[in-house]
Design a protein around this motif. Sequence first.
Motif, PDB file in Angstrom:
ATOM      1  N   HIS A   1      46.723 -35.266 -49.839  1.00 44.45           N
ATOM      2  CA  HIS A   1      47.408 -35.507 -48.402  1.00 44.45           C
ATOM      3  C   HIS A   1      46.358 -36.592 -47.560  1.00 44.45           C
ATOM      4  O   HIS A   1      45.321 -36.582 -48.004  1.00 44.45           O
ATOM      5  N   VAL A   2      47.135 -37.305 -46.859  1.00 46.60           N
ATOM      6  CA  VAL A   2      46.434 -38.289 -46.318  1.00 46.60           C
ATOM      7  C   VAL A   2      46.485 -38.424 -44.468  1.00 46.60           C
ATOM      8  O   VAL A   2      47.755 -38.327 -44.316  1.00 46.60           O
ATOM      9  N   TYR A   3      45.497 -38.761 -43.687  1.00 42.80           N
ATOM     10  CA  TYR A   3      45.939 -39.119 -42.409  1.00 42.80           C
ATOM     11  C   TYR A   3      46.268 -40.451 -42.323  1.00 42.80           C
ATOM     12  O   TYR A   3      45.640 -41.304 -43.127  1.00 42.80           O
ATOM     13  N   VAL A   4      47.307 -41.010 -41.719  1.00 42.99           N
ATOM     14  CA  VAL A   4      47.306 -42.504 -41.463  1.00 42.99           C
ATOM     15  C   VAL A   4      47.433 -42.617 -39.962  1.00 42.99           C
ATOM     16  O   VAL A   4      48.191 -42.064 -38.946  1.00 42.99           O
ATOM     17  N   LEU A   5      46.651 -43.516 -39.493  1.00 47.82           N
ATOM     18  CA  LEU A   5      46.511 -44.059 -37.929  1.00 47.82           C
ATOM     19  C   LEU A   5      47.329 -45.408 -38.091  1.00 47.82           C
ATOM     20  O   LEU A   5      47.117 -46.320 -39.023  1.00 47.82           O
ATOM     21  N   TYR A   6      48.224 -45.398 -36.969  1.00 52.25           N
ATOM     22  CA  TYR A   6      49.131 -46.696 -36.999  1.00 52.25           C
ATOM     23  C   TYR A   6      49.451 -47.105 -35.592  1.00 52.25           C
ATOM     24  O   TYR A   6      48.982 -46.186 -34.583  1.00 52.25           O
ATOM     25  N   HIS A   7      49.712 -48.389 -35.469  1.00 56.05           N
ATOM     26  CA  HIS A   7      49.962 -48.908 -33.988  1.00 56.05           C
ATOM     27  C   HIS A   7      51.642 -48.742 -33.816  1.00 56.05           C
ATOM     28  O   HIS A   7      52.214 -49.309 -34.626  1.00 56.05           O
ATOM     29  N   LEU A   8      51.819 -48.082 -32.737  1.00 50.82           N
ATOM     30  CA  LEU A   8      53.129 -47.855 -32.433  1.00 50.82           C
ATOM     31  C   LEU A   8      53.703 -49.195 -31.630  1.00 50.82           C
ATOM     32  O   LEU A   8      53.877 -49.416 -30.589  1.00 50.82           O
ATOM     33  N   HIS A   9      54.246 -50.276 -32.552  1.00 52.72           N
ATOM     34  CA  HIS A   9      54.465 -51.603 -32.273  1.00 52.72           C
ATOM     35  C   HIS A   9      55.600 -51.783 -31.472  1.00 52.72           C
ATOM     36  O   HIS A   9      55.723 -53.100 -30.715  1.00 52.72           O
ATOM     37  N   GLN A  10      56.770 -50.913 -31.383  1.00 47.78           N
ATOM     38  CA  GLN A  10      57.679 -51.163 -30.571  1.00 47.78           C
ATOM     39  C   GLN A  10      57.659 -50.266 -29.199  1.00 47.78           C
ATOM     40  O   GLN A  10      58.757 -50.345 -28.530  1.00 47.78           O
ATOM     41  N   ILE A  11      56.454 -49.975 -28.764  1.00 50.06           N
ATOM     42  CA  ILE A  11      56.307 -49.279 -27.757  1.00 50.06           C
ATOM     43  C   ILE A  11      55.684 -49.997 -26.659  1.00 50.06           C
ATOM     44  O   ILE A  11      54.668 -50.826 -27.092  1.00 50.06           O
TER      45      ILE A  11
ATOM     46  N   HIS B   1      55.328 -33.117 -19.085  1.00 51.94           N
ATOM     47  CA  HIS B   1      54.031 -32.776 -19.401  1.00 51.94           C
ATOM     48  C   HIS B   1      53.206 -33.724 -19.216  1.00 51.94           C
ATOM     49  O   HIS B   1      53.626 -35.064 -19.465  1.00 51.94           O
ATOM     50  N   GLY B   2      51.812 -33.811 -18.926  1.00 47.84           N
ATOM     51  CA  GLY B   2      51.001 -34.823 -19.261  1.00 47.84           C
ATOM     52  C   GLY B   2      51.040 -35.364 -20.362  1.00 47.84           C
ATOM     53  O   GLY B   2      51.232 -34.613 -21.390  1.00 47.84           O
ATOM     54  N   VAL B   3      51.140 -36.575 -20.584  1.00 46.23           N
ATOM     55  CA  VAL B   3      51.107 -37.289 -21.709  1.00 46.23           C
ATOM     56  C   VAL B   3      50.088 -36.809 -22.936  1.00 46.23           C
ATOM     57  O   VAL B   3      50.567 -36.715 -24.043  1.00 46.23           O
ATOM     58  N   PHE B   4      48.803 -36.490 -22.497  1.00 48.53           N
ATOM     59  CA  PHE B   4      47.742 -36.102 -23.543  1.00 48.53           C
ATOM     60  C   PHE B   4      48.116 -34.638 -24.086  1.00 48.53           C
ATOM     61  O   PHE B   4      47.410 -34.186 -24.876  1.00 48.53           O
ATOM     62  N   ALA B   5      49.115 -34.001 -23.492  1.00 52.77           N
ATOM     63  CA  ALA B   5      49.352 -32.717 -23.865  1.00 52.77           C
ATOM     64  C   ALA B   5      50.879 -32.755 -24.724  1.00 52.77           C
ATOM     65  O   ALA B   5      51.431 -31.865 -24.880  1.00 52.77           O
ATOM     66  N   THR B   6      51.022 -33.945 -25.238  1.00 55.95           N
ATOM     67  CA  THR B   6      52.312 -34.232 -25.906  1.00 55.95           C
ATOM     68  C   THR B   6      51.824 -35.227 -27.364  1.00 55.95           C
ATOM     69  O   THR B   6      50.872 -35.633 -27.380  1.00 55.95           O
ATOM     70  N   ARG B   7      52.990 -35.326 -27.996  1.00 57.44           N
ATOM     71  CA  ARG B   7      52.774 -36.301 -28.966  1.00 57.44           C
ATOM     72  C   ARG B   7      53.849 -37.332 -28.724  1.00 57.44           C
ATOM     73  O   ARG B   7      54.134 -38.231 -29.589  1.00 57.44           O
ATOM     74  N   SER B   8      53.909 -37.823 -27.444  1.00 61.46           N
ATOM     75  CA  SER B   8      54.726 -38.801 -27.222  1.00 61.46           C
ATOM     76  C   SER B   8      54.207 -40.220 -27.653  1.00 61.46           C
ATOM     77  O   SER B   8      52.948 -40.417 -27.423  1.00 61.46           O
ATOM     78  N   PRO B   9      55.031 -41.072 -28.081  1.00 68.69           N
ATOM     79  CA  PRO B   9      54.370 -42.350 -28.346  1.00 68.69           C
ATOM     80  C   PRO B   9      54.086 -43.001 -27.198  1.00 68.69           C
ATOM     81  O   PRO B   9      53.378 -44.239 -27.444  1.00 68.69           O
ATOM     82  N   LYS B  10      54.464 -43.070 -26.328  1.00 66.21           N
ATOM     83  CA  LYS B  10      54.330 -43.648 -24.767  1.00 66.21           C
ATOM     84  C   LYS B  10      53.139 -43.397 -24.027  1.00 66.21           C
ATOM     85  O   LYS B  10      53.298 -42.786 -23.256  1.00 66.21           O
ATOM     86  N   ARG B  11      51.839 -44.067 -24.874  1.00 62.88           N
ATOM     87  CA  ARG B  11      50.593 -43.615 -24.324  1.00 62.88           C
ATOM     88  C   ARG B  11      49.933 -44.843 -23.952  1.00 62.88           C
ATOM     89  O   ARG B  11      50.305 -45.902 -24.316  1.00 62.88           O
ATOM     90  N   PRO B  12      48.629 -44.627 -23.003  1.00 69.09           N
ATOM     91  CA  PRO B  12      47.981 -45.749 -22.757  1.00 69.09           C
ATOM     92  C   PRO B  12      47.433 -46.672 -24.016  1.00 69.09           C
ATOM     93  O   PRO B  12      47.488 -47.728 -23.713  1.00 69.09           O
TER      94      PRO B  12
END
Length: 160
Positions: free
Chosen positions: A53-63, A79-90
Amino acid sequence: MNISYSPIGYFKSPYTEIKGMPIQPIGAEDIEGSIEILPEFSAGLQDLEGFSHVYVLYHLHQIEGYDLMIKPFLDTKRHGVFATRSPKRPNPIGLSVMRLIRVSGVHVFLKGIDVLDQTPVIDIKPYVADFDQCNADRFGWFEGKSRNATYHRSDERFAN
């Protein structure tokens, strides 16, 4: 301070639009795709195939933009964004743990693809259970809801 990153590659994914895609890798366990690494980074793939398994970090380019309070896919409350997995983040950075199938040339073949086609990849790191596994005992508002990510699909709430 200004921070910038450049992609090391791009996802090849069956998903071309946000609506209807899995919201987490658990909902995409059998979905295969790949990352095509840019040639100048291909030497960095050496020895990666030894990991399951691998971790992949990526840029949510459509947000675009972000909200500090959001209603996530798995709940009806805000909920506060940092308590979620929401893609719409700072900083629209995505993180997924995916099963590594194989590495061939500049291609990293994966299972558990839950991202859009052509998503820019920022980094790949091996998953190492001795380092990364923890005995978590609190899951906040996700308690009793996280298993729903297996079948829940994205809607248009975070699309531009």
